[in-house]
Write a protein that holds these residues in place. Structure first.
Motif, PDB file in Angstrom:
ATOM      1  N   LEU A  51      -3.875  -7.957   8.563  1.00 37.92           N
ATOM      2  CA  LEU A  51      -4.925  -8.973   8.464  1.00 37.92           C
ATOM      3  C   LEU A  51      -5.357  -9.437   9.850  1.00 37.92           C
ATOM      4  N   ALA A  52      -4.388  -9.616  10.742  1.00 35.12           N
ATOM      5  CA  ALA A  52      -4.712 -10.048  12.107  1.00 35.12           C
ATOM      6  C   ALA A  52      -5.535  -8.979  12.841  1.00 35.12           C
ATOM      7  N   LEU A  53      -5.229  -7.711  12.601  1.00 29.95           N
ATOM      8  CA  LEU A  53      -6.032  -6.637  13.209  1.00 29.95           C
ATOM      9  C   LEU A  53      -7.490  -6.737  12.781  1.00 29.95           C
ATOM     10  N   ALA A  54      -7.691  -7.020  11.496  1.00 29.64           N
ATOM     11  CA  ALA A  54      -9.058  -7.162  10.977  1.00 29.64           C
ATOM     12  C   ALA A  54      -9.793  -8.309  11.676  1.00 29.64           C
ATOM     13  N   MET A  71      -9.885 -13.791   2.319  1.00 30.56           N
ATOM     14  CA  MET A  71     -10.501 -13.449   1.028  1.00 30.56           C
ATOM     15  C   MET A  71     -10.274 -11.968   0.714  1.00 30.56           C
ATOM     16  N   PHE A  72     -10.487 -11.107   1.688  1.00 32.15           N
ATOM     17  CA  PHE A  72     -10.314  -9.669   1.460  1.00 32.15           C
ATOM     18  C   PHE A  72      -8.835  -9.313   1.321  1.00 32.15           C
ATOM     19  N   PHE A  73      -8.005  -9.986   2.101  1.00 30.91           N
ATOM     20  CA  PHE A  73      -6.555  -9.759   2.020  1.00 30.91           C
ATOM     21  C   PHE A  73      -6.061 -10.132   0.612  1.00 30.91           C
ATOM     22  N   GLY A  74      -6.479 -11.298   0.137  1.00 27.09           N
ATOM     23  CA  GLY A  74      -6.053 -11.757  -1.184  1.00 27.09           C
ATOM     24  C   GLY A  74      -6.623 -10.908  -2.308  1.00 27.09           C
ATOM     25  N   LEU A  75      -7.883 -10.509  -2.182  1.00 28.84           N
ATOM     26  CA  LEU A  75      -8.470  -9.653  -3.212  1.00 28.84           C
ATOM     27  C   LEU A  75      -7.743  -8.314  -3.280  1.00 28.84           C
ATOM     28  N   GLY A  76      -7.402  -7.773  -2.124  1.00 27.75           N
ATOM     29  CA  GLY A  76      -6.632  -6.526  -2.097  1.00 27.75           C
ATOM     30  C   GLY A  76      -5.288  -6.695  -2.787  1.00 27.75           C
ATOM     31  N   ALA A  77      -4.656  -7.859  -2.555  1.00 24.67           N
ATOM     32  CA  ALA A  77      -3.358  -8.131  -3.189  1.00 24.67           C
ATOM     33  C   ALA A  77      -3.501  -8.221  -4.707  1.00 24.67           C
ATOM     34  N   TYR A  78      -4.512  -8.940  -5.164  1.00 22.38           N
ATOM     35  CA  TYR A  78      -4.689  -9.096  -6.619  1.00 22.38           C
ATOM     36  C   TYR A  78      -5.077  -7.781  -7.281  1.00 22.38           C
ATOM     37  N   VAL A  79      -5.982  -7.030  -6.658  1.00 20.70           N
ATOM     38  CA  VAL A  79      -6.385  -5.734  -7.234  1.00 20.70           C
ATOM     39  C   VAL A  79      -5.180  -4.798  -7.295  1.00 20.70           C
ATOM     40  N   SER A  80      -4.378  -4.813  -6.258  1.00 20.96           N
ATOM     41  CA  SER A  80      -3.167  -3.984  -6.229  1.00 20.96           C
ATOM     42  C   SER A  80      -2.203  -4.415  -7.331  1.00 20.96           C
ATOM     43  N   ALA A  81      -2.005  -5.732  -7.467  1.00 23.20           N
ATOM     44  CA  ALA A  81      -1.066  -6.246  -8.473  1.00 23.20           C
ATOM     45  C   ALA A  81      -1.527  -5.897  -9.886  1.00 23.20           C
ATOM     46  N   GLY A  95      -5.935   2.925  -3.655  1.00 23.24           N
ATOM     47  CA  GLY A  95      -7.337   3.365  -3.742  1.00 23.24           C
ATOM     48  C   GLY A  95      -8.233   2.255  -4.268  1.00 23.24           C
ATOM     49  N   ALA A  96      -7.724   1.501  -5.273  1.00 22.81           N
ATOM     50  CA  ALA A  96      -8.509   0.390  -5.827  1.00 22.81           C
ATOM     51  C   ALA A  96      -8.749  -0.684  -4.766  1.00 22.81           C
ATOM     52  N   ALA A  97      -7.728  -0.954  -3.948  1.00 17.99           N
ATOM     53  CA  ALA A  97      -7.879  -1.949  -2.868  1.00 17.99           C
ATOM     54  C   ALA A  97      -8.868  -1.438  -1.815  1.00 17.99           C
ATOM     55  N   PHE A  98      -8.839  -0.139  -1.556  1.00 17.72           N
ATOM     56  CA  PHE A  98      -9.770   0.460  -0.586  1.00 17.72           C
ATOM     57  C   PHE A  98     -11.220   0.277  -1.048  1.00 17.72           C
ATOM     58  N   VAL A  99     -11.476   0.606  -2.313  1.00 25.33           N
ATOM     59  CA  VAL A  99     -12.838   0.456  -2.853  1.00 25.33           C
ATOM     60  C   VAL A  99     -13.247  -1.014  -2.871  1.00 25.33           C
ATOM     61  N   THR A 100     -12.292  -1.879  -3.249  1.00 22.32           N
ATOM     62  CA  THR A 100     -12.574  -3.323  -3.270  1.00 22.32           C
ATOM     63  C   THR A 100     -12.956  -3.826  -1.879  1.00 22.32           C
ATOM     64  N   GLY A 101     -12.220  -3.357  -0.871  1.00 26.35           N
ATOM     65  CA  GLY A 101     -12.517  -3.793   0.492  1.00 26.35           C
ATOM     66  C   GLY A 101     -13.914  -3.387   0.929  1.00 26.35           C
ATOM     67  N   ILE A 102     -14.298  -2.165   0.591  1.00 30.16           N
ATOM     68  CA  ILE A 102     -15.630  -1.684   0.992  1.00 30.16           C
ATOM     69  C   ILE A 102     -16.734  -2.457   0.266  1.00 30.16           C
ATOM     70  N   THR A 227     -12.122  -3.847   4.862  1.00 30.02           N
ATOM     71  CA  THR A 227     -11.327  -2.771   4.254  1.00 30.02           C
ATOM     72  C   THR A 227      -9.897  -2.781   4.777  1.00 30.02           C
ATOM     73  N   ILE A 228      -9.753  -2.994   6.079  1.00 32.34           N
ATOM     74  CA  ILE A 228      -8.400  -3.073   6.658  1.00 32.34           C
ATOM     75  C   ILE A 228      -7.628  -4.244   6.045  1.00 32.34           C
ATOM     76  N   ALA A 229      -8.282  -5.397   5.915  1.00 33.44           N
ATOM     77  CA  ALA A 229      -7.621  -6.571   5.342  1.00 33.44           C
ATOM     78  C   ALA A 229      -7.236  -6.324   3.886  1.00 33.44           C
ATOM     79  N   SER A 230      -8.122  -5.692   3.129  1.00 35.53           N
ATOM     80  CA  SER A 230      -7.855  -5.443   1.713  1.00 35.53           C
ATOM     81  C   SER A 230      -6.693  -4.465   1.534  1.00 35.53           C
TER      82      SER A 230
END
Length: 329
Positions: A51-54, A71-81, A95-102, A227-230
């Motif tokens: 997240l810090a890199l992003a 927001m993207f970090f959390g969305l990636g977490a929820y989509v992954s979960a 893959g779902a987190a990747f698409v979500t991030g984009i 995308t990196i954050a997600s």
């Protein structure tokens, strides 16, 4: 002939190799002592380093202060979960987190890039708060309790399979993941695209005279960072077994900004070091007082006053001088 920017990146690469060596030694020590607590803590520090890199890509290279990158970090977490609970597949969740991030990065970037300066920071803050509150009040996602019950995931890497409940194995996996993220970001920022982002930060009004479209470049940087954050957020429920709405709130975004400033804005590797340092400080101080945020705040003020370029502002120039002397000899 190398320019100053190339020498800076080479210095960052050396510091990245040093951190990798420390990480491997730490994994060996953890495996020998079977110390799962500190291995899990270090894994979490590296996940938040993503997240810090992003944040650093936006703030340090493009000059965009985002107060809502969580927001993207959390969305990636929820989509992954959600993906892991439905179908226990690491690559599907990733893959779902990747698409979500984009996709969310494109939508968020289109909205945020309509404004400049402090208004950009405020609109990213506003977007994150809206999404966080929606998830906070969504019962099917666990509401304020968060989404719990994320199963242990097996990560099939072809030659072998890793389990997320193996502290050493998952730590090494996250080390490799952050290493790949760092190399990818460093490569892109060393291309003409990266120089364009630096030009945006230096003087956005002159960029059109170089033949580039400012809005498109800002949007590309925003989507890349989202995308990196997600993707980094996707690893969090695999480590902790749940996704919490707190991952999307301002505190998470603010911690990421503090992390980047502590490590060194615009250095990439500083974001990773900053995340490790902040996690160690929070863990150590938090073990003897619940008011650890007071200490974090004081530390942040001292860094801003006495180390305006962060930790890397002290260490990296010395390494650059060594590299420069060797190049001339």
């Amino acid at each position: 002939m190398r320019d100053a920017l190339s020498n800076s990146m080479r210095a960052s690469h050396l510091l990245a190799l040093l951190l990798l060596a420390v990480g491997l030694a730490f994994a060996a020590f953890g495996a020998a002592t079977n110390d799962t607590f500190y291995l899990r803590l270090a894994t979490e520090a590296l996940i938040f380093a993503g997240l810090a890199l992003a944040v650093d890509i936006l703030l340090g290279y493009t000059g965009l202060l985002s107060l809502g990158q969580a927001m993207f970090f959390g969305l990636g977490a929820y989509v992954s979960a959600v993906s892991l609970i439905a179908v226990n597949s690491f690559w599907l969740a990733f893959g779902a987190a990747f698409v979500t991030g984009i996709l969310t990065g494109i939508v968020g970037g289109i909205i945020a890039n309509r404004v400049r300066g402090v208004y950009f920071a405020l609109i990213t803050f506003g977007m994150a708060q809206v999404v966080a509150k929606i998830i906070y009040n969504t019962r099917s996602l666990g509401a304020s309790d968060g989404l719990i019950g994320v199963p242990i995931v097996k990560i099939n890497l072809g030659l072998f399979v890793l389990s997320s409940d193996n502290p050493v194995g998952f730590f090494l996996f996250v080390v490799a993941y952050i290493g790949i993220l760092y190399m990818l970001a460093a490569y892109l920022l060393d291309t003409p695209f990266g120089r364009l982002l630096i030009a945006l930060k230096a003087n956005e009004r002159r960029v059109p005279f170089l033949g580039y479209h400012v809005t498109s470049a800002r949007l590309a940087a925003y989507v890349f960072a989202a995308t990196i954050a997600s993707l980094s957020g996707a690893l969090y429920p695999m480590l902790r077994g749940f996704a919490s709405p707190e991952l999307l709130f301002f505190a998470t975004s603010g911690n990421a900004v503090i992390t980047v400033i502590t490590g060194g804005v615009g250095t990439l590797i500083g974001a990773i070091y900053g995340s490790v340092i902040l996690t160690i400080v929070k863990s150590y101080v938090g073990s003897w007082t619940e008011h650890h945020l007071i200490f974090i705040g004081i530390m942040f003020m001292l860094v801003v006053i006495f180390l305006p370029n962060g930790l890397m502002g002290v260490i990296r120039p010395r390494i650059e001088k060594i590299i420069g002397r060797r190049a001339q000899s």
